[in-house]
Design a protein around this motif. Structure first.
Motif, PDB file in Angstrom:
ATOM      1  N   ALA A 201     -11.718  -4.173   5.183  1.00 38.36           N
ATOM      2  CA  ALA A 201     -11.392  -2.927   4.697  1.00 38.36           C
ATOM      3  C   ALA A 201     -11.615  -1.731   5.353  1.00 38.36           C
ATOM      4  O   ALA A 201     -11.763  -0.863   4.677  1.00 38.36           O
ATOM      5  CB  ALA A 201     -12.271  -2.640   3.706  1.00 38.36           C
ATOM      6  N   LEU A 202     -11.832  -1.695   6.388  1.00 41.49           N
ATOM      7  CA  LEU A 202     -11.938  -0.375   6.952  1.00 41.49           C
ATOM      8  C   LEU A 202     -10.707   0.119   6.459  1.00 41.49           C
ATOM      9  O   LEU A 202     -10.266  -0.146   5.537  1.00 41.49           O
ATOM     10  CB  LEU A 202     -11.852  -0.478   8.393  1.00 41.49           C
ATOM     11  N   TRP A 203      -9.939   0.339   7.131  1.00 35.81           N
ATOM     12  CA  TRP A 203      -8.687   0.773   6.599  1.00 35.81           C
ATOM     13  C   TRP A 203      -7.754  -0.340   6.725  1.00 35.81           C
ATOM     14  O   TRP A 203      -6.602  -0.147   6.854  1.00 35.81           O
ATOM     15  CB  TRP A 203      -8.228   1.942   7.400  1.00 35.81           C
ATOM     16  N   LEU A 204      -8.210  -1.547   6.812  1.00 36.16           N
ATOM     17  CA  LEU A 204      -7.339  -2.590   7.222  1.00 36.16           C
ATOM     18  C   LEU A 204      -6.421  -3.064   6.142  1.00 36.16           C
ATOM     19  O   LEU A 204      -5.311  -2.629   6.108  1.00 36.16           O
ATOM     20  CB  LEU A 204      -8.126  -3.719   7.773  1.00 36.16           C
ATOM     21  N   VAL A 205      -6.824  -3.987   5.294  1.00 34.86           N
ATOM     22  CA  VAL A 205      -5.881  -4.465   4.318  1.00 34.86           C
ATOM     23  C   VAL A 205      -6.576  -5.046   3.128  1.00 34.86           C
ATOM     24  O   VAL A 205      -7.465  -5.778   3.287  1.00 34.86           O
ATOM     25  CB  VAL A 205      -5.059  -5.589   4.882  1.00 34.86           C
ATOM     26  N   ALA A 206      -6.171  -4.752   1.911  1.00 35.32           N
ATOM     27  CA  ALA A 206      -6.926  -5.210   0.782  1.00 35.32           C
ATOM     28  C   ALA A 206      -6.174  -6.007  -0.215  1.00 35.32           C
ATOM     29  O   ALA A 206      -6.415  -5.916  -1.380  1.00 35.32           O
ATOM     30  CB  ALA A 206      -7.462  -4.036   0.075  1.00 35.32           C
ATOM     31  N   ASN A 207      -5.290  -6.828   0.137  1.00 37.71           N
ATOM     32  CA  ASN A 207      -4.629  -7.695  -0.820  1.00 37.71           C
ATOM     33  C   ASN A 207      -4.047  -6.923  -1.967  1.00 37.71           C
ATOM     34  O   ASN A 207      -4.495  -7.012  -3.084  1.00 37.71           O
ATOM     35  CB  ASN A 207      -5.602  -8.706  -1.372  1.00 37.71           C
ATOM     36  N   ALA A 208      -3.078  -6.136  -1.637  1.00 33.06           N
ATOM     37  CA  ALA A 208      -2.479  -5.328  -2.671  1.00 33.06           C
ATOM     38  C   ALA A 208      -1.793  -6.191  -3.695  1.00 33.06           C
ATOM     39  O   ALA A 208      -1.719  -5.885  -4.854  1.00 33.06           O
ATOM     40  CB  ALA A 208      -1.442  -4.422  -2.042  1.00 33.06           C
ATOM     41  N   ARG A 209      -1.228  -7.296  -3.260  1.00 30.38           N
ATOM     42  CA  ARG A 209      -0.545  -8.164  -4.203  1.00 30.38           C
ATOM     43  C   ARG A 209      -1.544  -8.703  -5.198  1.00 30.38           C
ATOM     44  O   ARG A 209      -2.605  -9.173  -4.848  1.00 30.38           O
ATOM     45  CB  ARG A 209       0.124  -9.318  -3.458  1.00 30.38           C
ATOM     46  N   GLY A 210      -1.193  -8.648  -6.445  1.00 28.43           N
ATOM     47  CA  GLY A 210      -2.086  -9.141  -7.459  1.00 28.43           C
ATOM     48  C   GLY A 210      -3.055  -8.085  -7.932  1.00 28.43           C
ATOM     49  O   GLY A 210      -3.792  -8.295  -8.867  1.00 28.43           O
TER      50      GLY A 210
ATOM     51  N   THR B 176       2.704   6.825  -3.325  1.00 29.76           N
ATOM     52  CA  THR B 176       1.758   6.251  -2.370  1.00 29.76           C
ATOM     53  C   THR B 176       2.473   6.079  -1.054  1.00 29.76           C
ATOM     54  O   THR B 176       3.653   5.722  -1.008  1.00 29.76           O
ATOM     55  CB  THR B 176       1.187   4.913  -2.877  1.00 29.76           C
ATOM     56  N   LEU B 177       1.793   6.373   0.015  1.00 26.88           N
ATOM     57  CA  LEU B 177       2.332   6.287   1.366  1.00 26.88           C
ATOM     58  C   LEU B 177       1.632   5.115   2.033  1.00 26.88           C
ATOM     59  O   LEU B 177       0.437   5.166   2.299  1.00 26.88           O
ATOM     60  CB  LEU B 177       2.047   7.597   2.105  1.00 26.88           C
ATOM     61  N   THR B 178       2.374   4.022   2.288  1.00 20.99           N
ATOM     62  CA  THR B 178       1.718   2.767   2.643  1.00 20.99           C
ATOM     63  C   THR B 178       2.282   2.117   3.901  1.00 20.99           C
ATOM     64  O   THR B 178       3.496   2.151   4.129  1.00 20.99           O
ATOM     65  CB  THR B 178       1.816   1.768   1.478  1.00 20.99           C
ATOM     66  N   PRO B 179       1.434   1.495   4.707  1.00 14.92           N
ATOM     67  CA  PRO B 179       1.913   0.691   5.835  1.00 14.92           C
ATOM     68  C   PRO B 179       2.171  -0.755   5.434  1.00 14.92           C
ATOM     69  O   PRO B 179       2.510  -1.571   6.268  1.00 14.92           O
ATOM     70  CB  PRO B 179       0.748   0.772   6.830  1.00 14.92           C
ATOM     71  N   TYR B 180       2.023  -1.081   4.130  1.00 17.42           N
ATOM     72  CA  TYR B 180       2.098  -2.471   3.693  1.00 17.42           C
ATOM     73  C   TYR B 180       3.400  -2.857   3.019  1.00 17.42           C
ATOM     74  O   TYR B 180       3.451  -3.840   2.302  1.00 17.42           O
ATOM     75  CB  TYR B 180       0.909  -2.779   2.779  1.00 17.42           C
ATOM     76  N   ILE B 181       4.435  -2.061   3.196  1.00 16.44           N
ATOM     77  CA  ILE B 181       5.770  -2.318   2.676  1.00 16.44           C
ATOM     78  C   ILE B 181       5.788  -2.053   1.172  1.00 16.44           C
ATOM     79  O   ILE B 181       5.012  -2.613   0.407  1.00 16.44           O
ATOM     80  CB  ILE B 181       6.257  -3.764   2.970  1.00 16.44           C
ATOM     81  N   SER B 182       6.726  -1.227   0.753  1.00 12.90           N
ATOM     82  CA  SER B 182       6.719  -0.697  -0.602  1.00 12.90           C
ATOM     83  C   SER B 182       6.775  -1.775  -1.683  1.00 12.90           C
ATOM     84  O   SER B 182       6.175  -1.622  -2.751  1.00 12.90           O
ATOM     85  CB  SER B 182       7.880   0.289  -0.783  1.00 12.90           C
ATOM     86  N   ASP B 183       7.460  -2.880  -1.434  1.00 16.09           N
ATOM     87  CA  ASP B 183       7.591  -3.908  -2.470  1.00 16.09           C
ATOM     88  C   ASP B 183       6.237  -4.475  -2.894  1.00 16.09           C
ATOM     89  O   ASP B 183       6.091  -5.009  -3.998  1.00 16.09           O
ATOM     90  CB  ASP B 183       8.483  -5.044  -1.971  1.00 16.09           C
ATOM     91  N   THR B 184       5.239  -4.340  -2.031  1.00 18.27           N
ATOM     92  CA  THR B 184       3.889  -4.806  -2.361  1.00 18.27           C
ATOM     93  C   THR B 184       3.386  -4.192  -3.664  1.00 18.27           C
ATOM     94  O   THR B 184       2.619  -4.816  -4.397  1.00 18.27           O
ATOM     95  CB  THR B 184       2.923  -4.429  -1.218  1.00 18.27           C
TER      96      THR B 184
ATOM     97  N   VAL C 280       6.440   4.696  -0.819  1.00 16.20           N
ATOM     98  CA  VAL C 280       7.012   5.188   0.435  1.00 16.20           C
ATOM     99  C   VAL C 280       6.409   4.440   1.619  1.00 16.20           C
ATOM    100  O   VAL C 280       5.182   4.411   1.797  1.00 16.20           O
ATOM    101  CB  VAL C 280       6.758   6.703   0.590  1.00 16.20           C
ATOM    102  N   ASP C 281       7.272   3.835   2.435  1.00 18.70           N
ATOM    103  CA  ASP C 281       6.806   3.198   3.671  1.00 18.70           C
ATOM    104  C   ASP C 281       6.452   4.273   4.690  1.00 18.70           C
ATOM    105  O   ASP C 281       7.225   5.215   4.910  1.00 18.70           O
ATOM    106  CB  ASP C 281       7.909   2.311   4.269  1.00 18.70           C
ATOM    107  N   VAL C 282       5.303   4.147   5.337  1.00 21.57           N
ATOM    108  CA  VAL C 282       4.961   5.110   6.378  1.00 21.57           C
ATOM    109  C   VAL C 282       5.955   5.015   7.527  1.00 21.57           C
ATOM    110  O   VAL C 282       6.685   4.034   7.664  1.00 21.57           O
ATOM    111  CB  VAL C 282       3.525   4.884   6.909  1.00 21.57           C
ATOM    112  N   ARG C 283       5.962   6.015   8.331  1.00 19.12           N
ATOM    113  CA  ARG C 283       6.833   6.073   9.506  1.00 19.12           C
ATOM    114  C   ARG C 283       6.680   4.806  10.357  1.00 19.12           C
ATOM    115  O   ARG C 283       5.559   4.416  10.720  1.00 19.12           O
ATOM    116  CB  ARG C 283       6.456   7.303  10.324  1.00 19.12           C
ATOM    117  N   GLY C 284       7.811   4.163  10.655  1.00 17.72           N
ATOM    118  CA  GLY C 284       7.803   2.995  11.528  1.00 17.72           C
ATOM    119  C   GLY C 284       7.508   1.676  10.843  1.00 17.72           C
ATOM    120  O   GLY C 284       7.460   0.632  11.503  1.00 17.72           O
TER     121      GLY C 284
END
Length: 626
Positions: A36-45, A95-103, A121-125
């Motif tokens: 979790a730093l800023w990495l990834v936290a299992n948004a699904r579920g 929410t502005l996310t790098p994890y793809i909006s469908d998550t 909202v998907d972040v830039r790129g």
């Protein structure tokens, strides 16, 4: 980047939007488990499942123009009847996310069903958004443009709020620093703080960043690769055994991540990271209502509380009164989806609160003139863990001011008998009495991989790293162990522990860590607190000051991390001092060179002397007993 540190979406600490991948006795361990730093936290579920008869409409592929012509992609959820502005406009949240909006489909459905327009909202790129994803860099300006675009739409009444944790917590602070006129509120949870706890922690690199970048490199998520815990454990263990330089970790796994190399170019706090988060002047301009959420086992607690303290240090009295703080018992993911247990540590049923409903109440209050959420009785809400580990309920407590709550401390002095503190059964002591003389000694050999492999094997065996004490029991010359006397009565530990270590060594640099545990009367070990420091940055995280041979220097472990637990009668506190040497941290070879470039050829064993005498009193500062 404590159990999570990056923006995360899984159970990992270092990543900004998710939960850490594995909790451990130390920050880095917790980071990997929680990611979790800023990495990834299992948004699904982590978000609610929409009802069978949803009260919302969905519009895919909404394009939001940025000031430079790039378009961000959004999935827009609006309440039933609000499509095309057919009903009265509502506040909008995004929410502005790098994890793809469908998550976050469940999240959009939930808030649209409760009377809000909600944009994922998907972040830039990333996803279907244009441009290039440069971690942390574009979210402030892009967030501003999303706020103002939403405010102009017929479905919006001009009030715009933000939602999200980890990376999406950082997004909110980064957007707020740009002062968009229509931004009405932010609710950053487990917010990653670039330069503080991500992409490195106190300037110590985190291999987990590579795993996170495998997920966020390119437009589509590599979810299955990211989820393959065994693969990443094997790769990091292989790099650790082969003494691969940290700056080549990406090519070691067969690719090249420009974002990783950008981090390598900025190994310490500097103007690059300063530009990503609010300056003191920008904090002074942030007067909107803020709800900060973190947890005692959140790998990004360091980042979240840094934002909180910096804002309060610069804000007006009126702005301070609109900033609320919640510190639960949770890990990184728990700051969005609370649980009653983590890695063997039981919190109790009352720790599980409905955060989606609390967010809804917060938005009702700040954007619809509703009532203040009843849960927010005072400016600070924190969870006091019950004694023992039987799953008995802890309790929510409240305070007007975090600084006042944590101000009172007591000092315990390091001591040992004849310099013998290298083990659990012949440990040093922590007491109110200041010793007149004494030193203790341990060794860190960067070429010794036994410790890192042992910790990795323990994690693979699914041992609960927050309860495990195998390292303490076999520490030997690799570190020092100190114990308090048993507590004569149940004692509430509420505040921010810190350590001041006086030491000397025969190398110009090394990495050190301090870990504190409650040892209960039956021998159960409960992880409480941890911190890591690179000695060259002991005076400032912005400037390296190397140690001269034989020079006695002070090293402070004082990240301001919050602990709230009632210690059992008969429990003792255990403090372990050792070197940072595991598969979950950039290895310092002690040469004084550029750490990211070092390999086995640069290795120097560090012989470390820890002092405890009147001129050099090594101490543990604890919250005063309550």
């Amino acid at each position: 980047m404590r159990t999570n540190r990056f923006p995360g979406r899984r159970r990992n600490p270092v990543i900004p939007e998710g939960r850490p991948a594995g909790g451990g006795k130390r920050w880095f361990r917790r980071l990997t488990l929680a990611v979790a730093l800023w990495l990834v936290a299992n948004a699904r579920g982590q978000t609610p499942t929409p009802s069978a008869a949803p009260g919302y409409h969905v519009q895919l592929g909404v394009k939001i123009p940025m000031r430079d012509g790039v378009e961000l992609n959004a999935t827009l959820y609006t309440p039933t009847g609000a499509k095309d502005g057919a009903s009265a406009p509502t506040p909008a949240v995004f929410t502005l996310t790098p994890y793809i909006s469908d998550t976050y489909h469940g999240l959009g459905a939930y808030f649209a069903s409760h009377g809000y327009a909600f944009a994922l909202v998907d972040v830039r790129g990333r996803g279907n958004s244009g441009g290039q994803f440069v971690t942390f860099v574009n979210e402030g300006h892009d967030g501003y443009d999303v706020v103002e675009w939403l405010a102009r739409q017929p479905f919006c009444d001009g009030h715009v709020g933000m939602w999200g944790g980890s990376y999406a917590g950082f997004d909110q602070w980064s957007t707020a620093k740009e002062s968009p006129p229509h931004l009405a509120t932010i609710v950053p949870a487990a917010a990653v703080h670039p330069g503080v706890d991500a992409p490195h922690y106190n300037n110590i690199g985190v291999p987990y960043v590579i795993r996170w970048l495998s997920l966020t490199n390119g437009r589509t998520g590599q979810d299955h690769l990211f989820d393959d815990t065994t693969y990443w454990a094997n790769e990091f263990l292989r790099a650790y055994r082969e003494h691969v330089s940290f700056n080549s970790y990406d090519s070691f796994i067969g690719t090249r991540f420009p974002n990783f190399q950008r981090f390598i170019e900025h190994p310490m706090q500097d103007s690059y990271y300063d530009a990503l988060t609010p300056s003191p002047e920008q904090f002074r301009k942030i007067t909107l209502p803020v709800l900060t959420i973190t947890g005692q086992y959140d790998g990004d607690e360091y980042g979240a509380l840094t934002y909180y303290r910096d804002h309060l240090a610069n804000a007006s009295d009126d702005a301070k009164a609109r900033h609320f703080l919640i510190i639960g018992p949770w890990d990184h993911a728990g700051t969005r989806s609370p649980t009653a247990e983590l890695d063997g540590i039981r919190f109790g049923r009352s720790a599980v609160i409905d955060l989606n409903d609390l967010h809804r109440q917060w938005y009702d209050w700040t954007m619809k003139k509703g009532r203040k959420p009843a849960f927010l009785k005072k400016a600070v809400a924190y969870y006091l863990l019950a004694p023992g580990n039987r799953g008995d309920d802890g309790e929510w407590r409240y305070a007007d001011d975090l600084a006042e709550l944590t101000a009172q401390t007591r000092t315990l002095y390091f001591d040992s008998k004849n310099g013998d503190a290298n083990g659990v059964f012949h440990s040093g002591t922590l007491s109110k009495t200041q010793p007149q003389k004494g030193t203790d000694h341990f060794v860190y050999d960067p070429l010794d991989t036994y410790r890192g492999e042992k910790l990795e094997n323990a994690e693979r065996a699914k041992e609960s790293t927050r309860l495990d004490q195998s390292y303490a029991l076999s520490i030997g010359d690799d570190g020092l162990v100190y114990h308090t006397a048993p507590f004569a009565e149940e004692t509430a530990l509420i505040g921010c522990p810190s350590v001041r270590l006086w030491l000397s060594l025969d190398t110009p640099d090394t990495d050190l860590e301090a870990d504190m545990f409650e040892i209960q009367p039956d021998g159960t070990s409960i992880s409480l607190w941890t911190d890591s420091r690179r000695l060259r940055y002991r005076e400032s995280l912005r400037k390296a000051t190397f140690v001269k041979p034989g020079e006695v220097v002070a090293c402070d472990f004082a990240p301001g991390l919050f602990v709230a637990r009632r210690l059992m009668k008969g429990s003792r506190l255990r403090l372990i001092i050792s070197a940072q040497n595991s598969t979950n941290a950039e290895k310092n070879y002690n040469s004084g060179g550029v750490v990211a470039e070092e390999t086995a050829k640069d290795a120097r064993a560090a012989h470390i002397q820890v002092y405890h005498d009147p001129a050099h009193p090594s101490i543990l500062r604890l919250p005063a007993p309550r």
